[in-house]
Design an enzyme around this catalytic site. Structure first.
Site, PDB file in Angstrom:
ATOM      1  N   GLY A  11       0.818  -1.213   0.000  1.00  0.00           N
ATOM      2  CA  GLY A  11       0.000   0.000   0.000  1.00  0.00           C
ATOM      3  C   GLY A  11       0.847   1.256   0.000  1.00  0.00           C
ATOM      4  N   SER A  13       1.180   3.358  -2.629  1.00  0.00           N
ATOM      5  CA  SER A  13       0.834   4.226  -3.772  1.00  0.00           C
ATOM      6  C   SER A  13       0.319   5.601  -3.384  1.00  0.00           C
ATOM      7  CB  SER A  13      -0.242   3.532  -4.616  1.00  0.00           C
ATOM      8  OG  SER A  13      -1.317   3.119  -3.790  1.00  0.00           O
ATOM      9  N   ARG A  14      -0.202   5.730  -2.174  1.00  0.00           N
ATOM     10  CA  ARG A  14      -0.811   7.026  -1.815  1.00  0.00           C
ATOM     11  C   ARG A  14      -0.932   7.123  -0.290  1.00  0.00           C
ATOM     12  NH1 ARG A  14      -6.570   5.631  -1.698  1.00  0.00           N
ATOM     13  NH2 ARG A  14      -6.713   3.486  -2.437  1.00  0.00           N
ATOM     14  N   VAL A  66      -2.766  -7.857  -1.604  1.00  0.00           N
ATOM     15  CA  VAL A  66      -2.092  -8.521  -0.485  1.00  0.00           C
ATOM     16  C   VAL A  66      -3.043  -9.286   0.445  1.00  0.00           C
ATOM     17  CG1 VAL A  66      -0.001  -7.099  -0.487  1.00  0.00           C
ATOM     18  CG2 VAL A  66      -2.000  -6.368   0.863  1.00  0.00           C
ATOM     19  N   ASN A  93       1.436  -1.860   5.326  1.00  0.00           N
ATOM     20  CA  ASN A  93       0.653  -0.618   5.452  1.00  0.00           C
ATOM     21  C   ASN A  93      -0.706  -0.662   4.754  1.00  0.00           C
ATOM     22  OD1 ASN A  93       0.353   2.387   5.947  1.00  0.00           O
ATOM     23  ND2 ASN A  93       0.300   2.300   3.700  1.00  0.00           N
ATOM     24  N   SER A 149      -3.850   1.134  14.179  1.00  0.00           N
ATOM     25  CA  SER A 149      -4.712   2.328  14.245  1.00  0.00           C
ATOM     26  C   SER A 149      -5.101   2.561  15.696  1.00  0.00           C
ATOM     27  CB  SER A 149      -5.976   2.085  13.409  1.00  0.00           C
ATOM     28  OG  SER A 149      -6.954   3.067  13.684  1.00  0.00           O
ATOM     29  N   TYR A 162     -12.857  -3.204  11.364  1.00  0.00           N
ATOM     30  CA  TYR A 162     -11.589  -2.453  11.292  1.00  0.00           C
ATOM     31  C   TYR A 162     -10.831  -2.569  12.619  1.00  0.00           C
ATOM     32  CZ  TYR A 162      -8.476   1.481  10.205  1.00  0.00           C
ATOM     33  OH  TYR A 162      -7.367   2.273   9.963  1.00  0.00           O
ATOM     34  N   ILE A 195      -5.722  10.888  10.289  1.00  0.00           N
ATOM     35  CA  ILE A 195      -4.731  11.445   9.379  1.00  0.00           C
ATOM     36  C   ILE A 195      -5.426  11.776   8.057  1.00  0.00           C
ATOM     37  CG2 ILE A 195      -2.525  11.005   8.204  1.00  0.00           C
ATOM     38  CD1 ILE A 195      -2.305  10.963  11.300  1.00  0.00           C
TER      39      ILE A 195
HETATM   40  P1  NAP Z   1      -5.408   5.293   1.660  1.00  0.00           P
HETATM   41  O1  NAP Z   1      -4.938   6.651   1.305  1.00  0.00           O
HETATM   42  O2  NAP Z   1      -6.801   4.885   1.334  1.00  0.00           O
HETATM   43  O3  NAP Z   1      -4.364   4.236   1.039  1.00  0.00           O
HETATM   44  C1  NAP Z   1      -4.591   2.851   1.183  1.00  0.00           C
HETATM   45  C2  NAP Z   1      -3.429   2.106   0.570  1.00  0.00           C
HETATM   46  O4  NAP Z   1      -3.668   0.705   0.755  1.00  0.00           O
HETATM   47  C3  NAP Z   1      -3.287   2.352  -0.918  1.00  0.00           C
HETATM   48  O5  NAP Z   1      -1.917   2.365  -1.248  1.00  0.00           O
HETATM   49  C4  NAP Z   1      -3.991   1.134  -1.527  1.00  0.00           C
HETATM   50  O6  NAP Z   1      -3.511   0.761  -2.811  1.00  0.00           O
HETATM   51  C5  NAP Z   1      -3.564   0.073  -0.521  1.00  0.00           C
HETATM   52  N1  NAP Z   1      -4.420  -1.112  -0.608  1.00  0.00           N
HETATM   53  C6  NAP Z   1      -5.754  -1.196  -0.377  1.00  0.00           C
HETATM   54  N2  NAP Z   1      -6.184  -2.454  -0.618  1.00  0.00           N
HETATM   55  C7  NAP Z   1      -5.092  -3.174  -1.009  1.00  0.00           C
HETATM   56  C8  NAP Z   1      -4.886  -4.513  -1.394  1.00  0.00           C
HETATM   57  N3  NAP Z   1      -5.894  -5.406  -1.427  1.00  0.00           N
HETATM   58  N4  NAP Z   1      -3.624  -4.894  -1.738  1.00  0.00           N
HETATM   59  C9  NAP Z   1      -2.594  -4.018  -1.725  1.00  0.00           C
HETATM   60  N5  NAP Z   1      -2.731  -2.714  -1.358  1.00  0.00           N
HETATM   61  C10 NAP Z   1      -3.969  -2.304  -1.013  1.00  0.00           C
HETATM   62  O7  NAP Z   1      -5.291   5.041   3.235  1.00  0.00           O
HETATM   63  P2  NAP Z   1      -4.297   5.603   4.338  1.00  0.00           P
HETATM   64  O8  NAP Z   1      -5.094   6.499   5.199  1.00  0.00           O
HETATM   65  O9  NAP Z   1      -3.022   6.066   3.762  1.00  0.00           O
HETATM   66  O10 NAP Z   1      -4.086   4.250   5.163  1.00  0.00           O
HETATM   67  C11 NAP Z   1      -2.847   3.568   5.217  1.00  0.00           C
HETATM   68  C12 NAP Z   1      -2.868   2.681   6.440  1.00  0.00           C
HETATM   69  O11 NAP Z   1      -3.021   3.500   7.614  1.00  0.00           O
HETATM   70  C13 NAP Z   1      -4.036   1.697   6.475  1.00  0.00           C
HETATM   71  O12 NAP Z   1      -3.605   0.468   7.023  1.00  0.00           O
HETATM   72  C14 NAP Z   1      -5.034   2.372   7.410  1.00  0.00           C
HETATM   73  O13 NAP Z   1      -5.899   1.446   8.012  1.00  0.00           O
HETATM   74  C15 NAP Z   1      -4.088   3.018   8.402  1.00  0.00           C
HETATM   75  N6  NAP Z   1      -4.675   4.125   9.171  1.00  0.00           N
HETATM   76  C16 NAP Z   1      -5.133   5.254   8.545  1.00  0.00           C
HETATM   77  C17 NAP Z   1      -5.666   6.281   9.316  1.00  0.00           C
HETATM   78  C18 NAP Z   1      -6.181   7.565   8.709  1.00  0.00           C
HETATM   79  O14 NAP Z   1      -6.810   8.367   9.449  1.00  0.00           O
HETATM   80  N7  NAP Z   1      -5.941   7.845   7.437  1.00  0.00           N
HETATM   81  C19 NAP Z   1      -5.744   6.140  10.713  1.00  0.00           C
HETATM   82  C20 NAP Z   1      -5.267   4.976  11.292  1.00  0.00           C
HETATM   83  C21 NAP Z   1      -4.725   3.977  10.513  1.00  0.00           C
HETATM   84  P3  NAP Z   1      -4.285   1.269  -4.154  1.00  0.00           P
HETATM   85  O15 NAP Z   1      -3.869   2.698  -4.314  1.00  0.00           O
HETATM   86  O16 NAP Z   1      -3.783   0.387  -5.226  1.00  0.00           O
HETATM   87  O17 NAP Z   1      -5.757   1.130  -3.892  1.00  0.00           O
END
Ligand code: NAP
Length: 253
Positions: A11, A13-14, A66, A93, A149, A162, A195
């Site tokens: 994960g 990519s973004r 994954v 991630n 998280s 989650y 975040i």
């Molecule tokens: P995001 O911007 O939605 O990015 C999600 C990432 O996960 C993307 O790179 C996506 O790839 C990848 N992904 C999703 N499904 C996948 C799969 N089946 N196989 C491989 N890659 C996959 O989310 P984020 O906020 O950066 O979250 C990143 C991590 O932080 C996650 O584990 C999330 O639960 C955790 N987190 C986030 C927050 C928050 O507030 N943002 C808070 C606590 C924890 P694609 O681009 O190809 O879809």
């Protein structure tokens, strides 16, 4: 084959993952960047090109879902074929959220979430550890860092699946930290608070303000706050089995 350390990030990519890729580059890792969706390919390529240009490290993109064991096997095989059979860091991630009440949520949706958020970390650690223990020791440590998280530390309404997945990450982290401590592999987790990424982009400004008001520091965090925690963990040689939670004071114990 390069002499730089090698990291795999799922994960990447973004969002938080893209910021972590930048941090891995800053720390001079060659990086295998995983993403999943076809529409993220260009974005993942941008992230890869930016980090190569900024730090001179080598990057390698691998598309893989994954949640699926065979796809994880493909990801690790590609990494080993490209960078050799020594992997120094794994960042689990990739993550998704459903945000649905527990009666209405579709069981396929929560099975998918558990696959992406938790099974992926089981598969990836299982597959990557042999390429760590083959060269790790006290003086050359390897690292596994997984994104949990605050939902893994506390309960969150409409996030039962989650929270279960993110608590699972913490259990996995603690168990593997114990199992591999003597072999030079440190295992830690990061539990971000709120975040600003695509995960929150659907939320309107009023709701964001209301969310921010629940955070003692008064604002929603930035992806760099989480990448900073990754950088700390990777360089903190005496840290293992721990959960670092940058959350603006949202969770105080
Ligand atoms: P995001 O911007 O939605 O990015 C999600 C990432 O996960 C993307 O790179 C996506 O790839 C990848 N992904 C999703 N499904 C996948 C799969 N089946 N196989 C491989 N890659 C996959 O989310 P984020 O906020 O950066 O979250 C990143 C991590 O932080 C996650 O584990 C999330 O639960 C955790 N987190 C986030 C927050 C928050 O507030 N943002 C808070 C606590 C924890 P694609 O681009 O190809 O879809």
């Amino acid at each position: 084959m390069s002499e730089r350390k090698v990291a795999i990030i799922t994960g990447g990519s973004r969002g938080i993952g893209a910021a972590m890729v930048d941090k891995l580059g800053e720390l001079n890792y060659n990086i295998v960047i995983n993403y999943n969706s076809d529409h993220s390919k260009a974005k993942a390529q941008e992230v890869a090109d930016a980090v190569s240009e900024k730090y001179g490290v080598e990057t390698f993109l691998v598309q893989a879902n994954v949640a699926d064991f065979d796809s994880c096997q493909h990801l690790v095989d590609e990494a080993v074929q490209h960078f050799g059979d020594k992997i120094d860091a794994l960042v689990n991630n990739a993550g998704v959220t459903n945000n649905s009440n527990w009666v209405d949520v579709d069981h396929h949706a929560y099975e998918k979430l558990i696959g992406v958020n938790l099974m992926s970390a089981l598969h990836m650690t299982h597959l990557v550890l042999p390429y760590m223990v083959n060269h790790a020791d006290k003086d050359h440590q390897c690292n596994i860092v997984s994104t949990s998280s605050v939902g893994g530390l506390t309960g969150v309404i409409n996030q039962a699946d989650y929270c279960a997945s993110k608590s699972g990450i913490i259990g996995l982290t603690r168990a593997l930290a114990l199992e591999f401590a003597k072999q030079g592999v440190r295992v830690n987790a990061i539990a971000p608070g709120m975040i600003m990424t695509d995960m929150l982009r659907g939320v309107n400004q009023d709701e964001l303000n209301a969310l921010a008001a629940t955070i003692p520091e008064g604002f929603i965090g930035d992806v760099k706050d989480i990448a900073g925690a990754l950088g700390y963990i990777l360089t903190a040689g005496y840290l293992t089995g721990q959960v670092i939670s940058p959350n603006g004071g949202l969770v105080l114990s």
